[in-house]
Motif scaffolding. Structure first.
Motif, PDB file in Angstrom:
ATOM      1  N   LEU A  65     -26.918  17.256   0.423  1.00 49.08           N
ATOM      2  CA  LEU A  65     -26.215  16.754   1.611  1.00 49.08           C
ATOM      3  C   LEU A  65     -26.577  15.299   1.886  1.00 49.08           C
ATOM      4  N   CYS A  69     -23.865  12.320   2.333  1.00 43.21           N
ATOM      5  CA  CYS A  69     -23.779  11.546   3.581  1.00 43.21           C
ATOM      6  C   CYS A  69     -24.158  10.087   3.376  1.00 43.21           C
ATOM      7  N   SER A  70     -25.204   9.843   2.586  1.00 44.11           N
ATOM      8  CA  SER A  70     -25.583   8.461   2.313  1.00 44.11           C
ATOM      9  C   SER A  70     -24.511   7.765   1.488  1.00 44.11           C
ATOM     10  N   ALA A  72     -21.355   8.407   1.647  1.00 41.26           N
ATOM     11  CA  ALA A  72     -20.273   8.101   2.588  1.00 41.26           C
ATOM     12  C   ALA A  72     -20.586   6.847   3.391  1.00 41.26           C
ATOM     13  N   PHE A  73     -21.855   6.707   3.784  1.00 36.83           N
ATOM     14  CA  PHE A  73     -22.244   5.529   4.556  1.00 36.83           C
ATOM     15  C   PHE A  73     -22.039   4.251   3.757  1.00 36.83           C
ATOM     16  N   ALA A  81     -20.466   6.927   9.838  1.00 38.72           N
ATOM     17  CA  ALA A  81     -21.039   7.223   8.531  1.00 38.72           C
ATOM     18  C   ALA A  81     -22.559   7.038   8.540  1.00 38.72           C
ATOM     19  N   LEU A  84     -24.098  10.096  10.050  1.00 41.87           N
ATOM     20  CA  LEU A  84     -24.188  11.175   9.070  1.00 41.87           C
ATOM     21  C   LEU A  84     -25.376  10.967   8.142  1.00 41.87           C
ATOM     22  N   ASP A  85     -25.557   9.737   7.693  1.00 44.21           N
ATOM     23  CA  ASP A  85     -26.653   9.398   6.785  1.00 44.21           C
ATOM     24  C   ASP A  85     -28.000   9.711   7.433  1.00 44.21           C
ATOM     25  N   SER A  88     -28.549  13.545   8.198  1.00 43.97           N
ATOM     26  CA  SER A  88     -28.884  14.398   7.050  1.00 43.97           C
ATOM     27  C   SER A  88     -30.330  14.206   6.632  1.00 43.97           C
TER      28      SER A  88
END
Length: 221
Positions: A65, A69-70, A72-73, A81, A84-85, A88
């Motif tokens: 995950l 998430c990273s 996506a960032f 984003a 999220l990073d 997670s």
């Protein structure tokens, strides 16, 4: 807060756009690979008929995950984003501390969850002497570094398996924090920066500490 607001925090990013950080984005595959490797390796650590403890499988999934998430960032580079990073990463850290409290410190699950807020308070104490922006913002990871070192020391004092993995992870994490810290400082001489190396090394760090925890658990089963 404008969750769509763009962020420009790393050397590699020259401007807005989905693929302005190709190395920073692609290097998150290290987390995904580490998590998938753990999923395959843990059953070999716990040979049949012993089953891999479910919390270890959750930790492996959380590493995957983090990679997603990273990634996506570093692709979108927006406030949402980044949330999220960071979220997670926090999930992995706090759940790992809870697992360590249960399996190594022998705290029953109902009380082991207290380790999460306790570690948050510990983190505030560790970060207090530093400016939050010092070391290119890497101060936020100092509590994790201190935590890994202390957990390894606890295993070593108890002469339990897994201490060597925590010691190795501590050394690698020191190097990765240094690389993260010099990302912008070295930007003029190396346009790609060093943040991608932080990802590559930390995929290893998370896999190694999880394997170390597994070895500590195995000795007691």
């Amino acid at each position: 807060m404008n969750w769509q607001a763009p962020l420009d925090l790393y050397c590699e990013r020259f401007g807005p756009g989905l693929f302005a950080e190709p190395l920073n984005a692609a290097s998150n595959l290290a987390f995904i690979a580490a998590g998938l490797w753990l999923m395959a390796a843990l059953p070999r650590v716990f040979p049949s008929p012993r089953r891999v403890p479910a919390p270890l499988e959750v930790l492996a999934g959380l590493i995957v995950l983090i990679g997603i998430c990273s990634g996506a960032f570093h692709v979108f580079a927006t406030q949402w984003a980044q949330a999220l990073d960071l979220g997670s990463i926090a999930l992995f850290i706090y759940f790992f501390v809870v697992c360590f409290a249960h399996y190594v410190l022998d705290v029953r699950w109902a009380l082991a969850w207290i380790a999460a807020p306790a570690f948050w308070a510990f983190g505030m104490f560790v970060r207090a002497p530093f400016d939050p922006d010092a070391f290119n913002g890497s101060v936020i990871y100092f509590p994790a570094l201190a935590g890994i070192a202390l957990m390894g020391a606890a295993l070593a004092v108890q002469r339990r398996a897994g201490a060597a993995q925590f010691a190795l992870a501590t050394m690698i994490f020191v190097i990765s924090i240094c690389l993260r810290s010099v990302d912008l400082a070295w930007c003029n001489g190396w346009v790609w920066g060093t943040h991608w190396a932080w990802h590559l090394l930390n995929g290893g760090v998370l896999a190694i500490v999880t394997l170390g925890l597994a070895r500590a658990i195995l000795r007691d089963t």
